[in-house]
Structures are given as C-alpha cells and as structure tokens.
Motif scaffolding. Sequence first.
Motif, PDB file in Angstrom:
ATOM      1  N   MET A 217       0.814  -1.210   0.000  1.00 24.27           N
ATOM      2  CA  MET A 217       0.000   0.000   0.000  1.00 24.27           C
ATOM      3  C   MET A 217       0.853   1.268   0.000  1.00 24.27           C
ATOM      4  N   TYR A 218       2.052   1.196   0.595  1.00 20.27           N
ATOM      5  CA  TYR A 218       2.869   2.401   0.713  1.00 20.27           C
ATOM      6  C   TYR A 218       3.313   2.933  -0.646  1.00 20.27           C
ATOM      7  N   PRO A 219       3.954   2.142  -1.513  1.00 21.14           N
ATOM      8  CA  PRO A 219       4.324   2.703  -2.826  1.00 21.14           C
ATOM      9  C   PRO A 219       3.115   3.069  -3.666  1.00 21.14           C
ATOM     10  N   LEU A 220       2.005   2.313  -3.525  1.00 11.15           N
ATOM     11  CA  LEU A 220       0.803   2.676  -4.278  1.00 11.15           C
ATOM     12  C   LEU A 220       0.277   4.036  -3.831  1.00 11.15           C
TER      13      LEU A 220
ATOM     14  N   ARG B  47       2.874  10.401  13.326  1.00  6.31           N
ATOM     15  CA  ARG B  47       3.808  10.261  14.458  1.00  6.31           C
ATOM     16  C   ARG B  47       3.058   9.857  15.728  1.00  6.31           C
ATOM     17  N   GLU B  48       1.905  10.481  15.961  1.00  7.44           N
ATOM     18  CA  GLU B  48       1.132  10.157  17.154  1.00  7.44           C
ATOM     19  C   GLU B  48       0.595   8.729  17.087  1.00  7.44           C
ATOM     20  N   HIS B  49       0.130   8.345  15.928  1.00  9.61           N
ATOM     21  CA  HIS B  49      -0.481   7.020  15.833  1.00  9.61           C
ATOM     22  C   HIS B  49       0.549   5.908  15.711  1.00  9.61           C
ATOM     23  N   LYS B  50       1.804   6.274  15.495  1.00  8.59           N
ATOM     24  CA  LYS B  50       2.858   5.283  15.679  1.00  8.59           C
ATOM     25  C   LYS B  50       2.875   4.824  17.133  1.00  8.59           C
ATOM     26  N   LYS B  51       2.695   5.773  18.030  1.00  8.40           N
ATOM     27  CA  LYS B  51       2.625   5.425  19.457  1.00  8.40           C
ATOM     28  C   LYS B  51       1.395   4.578  19.744  1.00  8.40           C
TER      29      LYS B  51
ATOM     30  N   ASN C 154       4.284   0.841   8.279  1.00 10.93           N
ATOM     31  CA  ASN C 154       3.692   1.733   7.270  1.00 10.93           C
ATOM     32  C   ASN C 154       3.521   3.139   7.820  1.00 10.93           C
ATOM     33  N   LEU C 155       3.068   3.247   9.060  1.00 11.97           N
ATOM     34  CA  LEU C 155       2.897   4.566   9.671  1.00 11.97           C
ATOM     35  C   LEU C 155       4.229   5.306   9.730  1.00 11.97           C
ATOM     36  N   GLU C 156       5.268   4.592  10.054  1.00 18.13           N
ATOM     37  CA  GLU C 156       6.585   5.222  10.130  1.00 18.13           C
ATOM     38  C   GLU C 156       7.025   5.727   8.756  1.00 18.13           C
ATOM     39  N   HIS C 157       6.797   4.935   7.721  1.00 13.80           N
ATOM     40  CA  HIS C 157       7.180   5.366   6.376  1.00 13.80           C
ATOM     41  C   HIS C 157       6.293   6.507   5.875  1.00 13.80           C
TER      42      HIS C 157
END
Length: 778
Positions: A479-482, A583-587, A546-549
Amino acid sequence: MPRKVQSYDDYRSAVQQIILSTTDAEFLDQLIPVLKDATITSRSSALTQNLSQYADDREVDIERIGLTKHEEFLGSVNQLQNVRERTVTLTADILELNQSIQASTEKLAAQKQALVNTRAVRENISDVSEALKESLKILHSVNNAHDLIRKKKYYGALKSLDDLQNEFLIPTIQNQYATQHRLADLIQKSIPASQKTISEAVMTDLNTWLYRIRETSQFLGEVAFYHTETRRARQQERIQQNEFLDHFSLNSAIELVFDESEEFDVLDNDELQVDFTPLFEALHIHEALGQSDKFRAEYAATRRRQKELLLPSSISLTTDDEQSLSSLLEGIAGFAIIEKATMRRAPQLRTAIDVEELWDSMCSTAISLASKALNDIHNAEVLVQIKGVFALFIQTMEGWGYSVSRLDDFLVTLFDKYAQLLKRRFSEDFQEIVSTDDYMPMAINTREEYEKVANVSWFAQDQPVDELTFPCVLPFSQMYPLCCIDIRNFLNQFYFFSNDYFQHPTKIDDALRKSLDELLTEKVCKSLVERLSSQYPGQIVQILTNLEHFETACQELEQLLIQARSSGSAGGPLTLAATEQFREHKKTAEKRIFELVNSKIDDLMETAEYDWMAYTPPPEPSSYIQTLTTYLSNIMSTTLLGLPREIKELIYFDALSHAASKILALPLSPDVKKINPNGVVALAQDVQHLTDFVDSLENGFMLRSNLDELEQTIQLLQSENTDEFFDASTRNKKYGRVDAMNGPILLEKLTQQISSAGPTSQRFVNFSSNLSSRFGSK
C-alpha cells in the motif's frame, strides 16, 4: 457700326457751304447729308426755300452788278445762264438722287428694323442658352449625385448634393432675377429626400456589414485564439532557451517586446479580412447630415441586439459543436475584438464605457452559463479542458486591453470544483488501496521492480541497489508505494491546473496542502488506525512500519511543497498536520503491540501453577516462564523483526515490566496464605530463568532494571534477617525497589513450615488457588 446721321438746325448755312464747294465731289458730299436730313426730318420745303432764297439773292446781286457793269453783267448773265442750266440739270439729278436715297433709306430702315428684331431674338436665344446651360449644370449635379448613390459612393453623392446647394441652388434662389429660380426651388426641396435616400442606402449597406460581422465573429475569435496559441508556443521556445523568461507571462511587456517581430493582424490576414469601410462611410454620412447622435444610438442598439443573439440560453461543456463552450467564447472574443477595433478607429462612435459595458455583460452571461453547466461535470480532466479554453480566452482578450478580473475569479471557482473532484477520486483510490492491502512486507523479485518502487516512494535505502540480492523484501507493505504514486499524481494534477494561465497560485498551494492533509489523515492514517483493532501482531507491526514510512513521506512532502509553492505564498516552514498524526499514531500502534504482547503474557501467567507450600523444591523453572521467554524470543525474531531497534527495546521493556508485575502479583494474591522456602525457591528459579533470558539479549543490562523489584523481592524472601527490611537505611540499600507495602505482606506470608501433603491434594490446592486468583484479577 453705321455712321451717325448729321442733323441741321438751319439750312441757310448748309446751302452756303454747298454753293461754296470747289469741286463736284465736295459739292456732293455737302449736298447729300443735307438732302438726307431734309428727307428724314420732312423739311424738304425748308431746304427748297433756302435754295430759292439763295438764288433770288444772287439774282439781285447780279442785277445790281449788271446795271453797273453791263458788259460784265452780260457775260456774267451768260455764265449764270450756263450755271443755271447746269443747276437745273443738277437739281434734276439731285431730285433723282433724293428719291433714290429716300428709297434706299426706307429699305435701310426696314433692314435696320429686321436687324434689331434679329438681335433681340439672338439675345433671347443667348439668354435661353445660358439659362439652359445653368440648368444643365444643376441637373448634371443632381444626376451625378444619384449616379454616385447607385455606385454606392454615398459620401461623394452627399458631397455632390452639398456642392450643388452651395454653388447653384442657394445663389440661384437668393437671386430674384435668376431665370432658373423655379427649377432651383424644386431641386432644393428634393434635397432632403435625396439625403434620406443616401442615409437609408448607407444604413442598408451597414446592416449588411453588421450581419456579416456577426456571422464571422466566431471565426474571428477562432483566428484570435490560434494567434494566442502561436504566441504561447513562441514564448515556450524562448523559455527553453532562457529560463529567466519563465517569470514573464503572456501579454507582459517583456513578451510583447520579444514578439514585436512577429506581425500578425487578426483583422487582416490570409484567413480573414474585416473591412471597416461601410462603417466609416455610414459614420461620415451621418456626421455630414448632422445625425451623429442618432446614428450612434442606432448603432449601439444594433450591437446590443447582436450581442443578445450571440449568447445562447445554455451551453454544453462536453461537446464540440455550436453549443459548446469554445464556440461561445470564440463568438464573444470576435464580437469584443470588433468593438475594441471600432473604438480605436472611431472613438467618437464607440466610447470605452460602451465597449466595457457590452464586455461585462457578455462575461457575466458566459460565467453564468458555464456555472450552470458545471453541475453536470464529474470528471476532473474535463475541468482542465474547460479551464484551458477559458485561459486561452482570457489571454486573448487581455491582449486587447479588456479587464479579465471576473474571468480570473471564475477560474478560482473552476479550481475549487477541480480540487473537489480530484480529492473525491483520490479518496476512493486511497480507500481501495488501504482496504485491499495484505499488510505484509513487500516482496521484490527483480532489480527493475525495486527501482520502480524506489523512484515513486520515499524511503531510506539501507544499502546500494548493486549490493542487494533479489528477490528481497522491503519493510513496508504494497500500500505504501501505491499511495506514494497516488500522492505524486495528486500533486502533479493539482499543479497541472495552473499550466498556461492561472493568477491565483497561492490558492493552489493552500488547497493542495489542505487536501493532502485530509487525504492522508482521513483516508490513510485513520484507516490504518482502525485496523489496529486486529488481534494479529504481524498486521499491527506492519501497520506500525507503514505509519513510520508515511511519516517520512509527509516530511518529504513538506519539503517538496515548499519548493513547489509559488513566490507569492508566505515563506517559512510548511507543516502537514498528517505528519503529526502519523507520528502520534505510531505510538498508538506501539501501544497496541504492547497490549497484544502483554495480553499473551497475561494468558501465559494464567497458566502459572505454584505450590507455595511445596514439600520439595521444583527441579526446573516453571513451564509458563519457559513458554514466556520462548514467546518473547520468537516474536522478536519473527513478527517484530522488522521493527526498529528502539521500538523492539521498548516492547521488551514494557513486556518484561508487565511480566515482572504479573509474577510479583502471584505471591501477593489474597488466596496465597503461606509461602514456605520451597515456594520461594520455585519463584526464584523462574525469576532467575527470566533474568538469564534478559541477560542474553543485546541490551540486557538496560532491560535488567525491569526485574530489579522482582529480584530484590526474592532476595528479601530468602534473606536470613528479614528485619532488615524494616530498617529504612538498610532497606534503601538492599531492597530499594521493593514496595514498602508489598514487602511486609510477603514477609507475613513467609513460613518455614514444609507441608507433607501428597502431590494430588497439593495440585488440587494449587488449582483452587490459581482459579481464585484468576477470578480475583478480573
């Protein structure tokens, strides 16, 4: 010219002169005038009487001389006799001559009378001839005027009539003795009719011209649009050669200077020629007739009617026919160009106010028609085409000096619609990408695939592509590259709207930032967070990755937007709200991983079975603690392997802290009444096993602190002098991590009694205690 007849008042002197004549010729010369005068004046008797008197006087003289000089007298008598004979003869001749002269004089008088009559006739003929010549001049001027009308030379005809009035008619009418007075008066009365004929004829030609102009307005607009597109192409070529020229738009002073050498007249070219002669002729004619105001009003009314005929009741934004947007704008452009050209050529006919009024009216109608038709447009690409047509129209008319501010404002409306459609379409794309993702690390089979993903995605490559071995796995899911591809397309299509012409670049910058924030926050981040409810740690880990990327992508997007934003936008940093959201939802994802790991720890802890009053110490650590360490080792080396080191350390830290708390809670349970040394040994073995596992980890020395309380509690329970715990100074040194409330509780449960109960009864007691503990913990 005949000699004037001499008149005589007294024939006595005339007779003496006749008698005294020395020659016959002189005698006749003296006699003939006297005879003519006597004849004309009917005084022949007076002349005869004077001659007789002269003869008698001479006889008296003769008698007197005869008496005195007889011989001489006789001689004289003889002479006189001869003279008398000659005189008689001469008198007869004279009478004959007199009759002849009289007859000749009568004939001469008749001829003179005829001559006088002839001269009068000739004078009359001459007068009539002159009158006819003057009349012919007048009639010739009249005919010439009408001939010029037939030849459509209206101004010449009007000038001819004016010359006719000034040179012939008015002077003739003012001269009361003129013979052509009546003719001049009739023609003078017919002049207004002739002028009206000229006015009607020129208006007929003008109306024909106006009709042709209306019919060619669209084609004129098409030619003007083509010329603008040609100028655009030349400007692009110049920009490719000199990028500095990109700062100057079409119709700017710099562009006009560069384009001076390219001569093209949209009103006079190979494709189209617009001849303003009928208009100018009509204008001059009405000015000459003193009807300028009337003509100006009629012309303005005609153009307003033509403007109404030009504008349809509705248009279609998707077709390419007479009802299309292009046809409408081409027609308006052609109409407005004619107006502007007319104003420049004849400012006394069309003022700037008149032209701007028509222009504003046409722009309002075009905007209104396009706005209504926009409701049926649901395709962003169609809006780009519509914007292109309007941009071409705006640049064309701006070059003719028209105000395009309202059209610029309408382009903002188009852009808002365009942004709305783009956001809706990409929202659906993002939603589909997120919902259909497998949430597994992306497998790459070939170098070509890797390079494609690297080109469209924002991610830090750990090693050069030449050092990679294919197939390989990338940390993020498909999903990330798409999504990165869609984000790039979204950016490109947003800025694509500003191609060619758009005067509100800051509007694009703001709308793009807000739309990107909304798409990334609502359609990507929120969807990923919703999937954190999954019970599969692998999926949660992938979502975290994915969130981090996506956070990295947002940071890159912020820099990209700063570089792409227009010079008119506010400077300084640009921040996407989505960056903070990811960033918040990475946590949030980390917490969810903690929850799942801790939940597994809880499940394992529920299987813990301690015989706190065991008869003998256990030979090995409990199965649950062994399973716990195996689970932590496996999940870190498999499911959580792709996580960053710091996150894995946090998971270890939280899991060990949670496990230590759960292990410590076992002896603190109210169901545990007593704990003998064997029970302490069993707990100590499990703690030691957990400690050994932590020491085997990479950062074990840091994670070991989570077990300090548990280890110190075991040391307290195995201490020979438990009273040390109640000494504050000693407790802080040896048991500083042991809770001041839990320590006394455990020491109170500690006993040295060794139970002799059998294994079966003891197992039942342990099961009951464990069951009570489970229910108590809920």
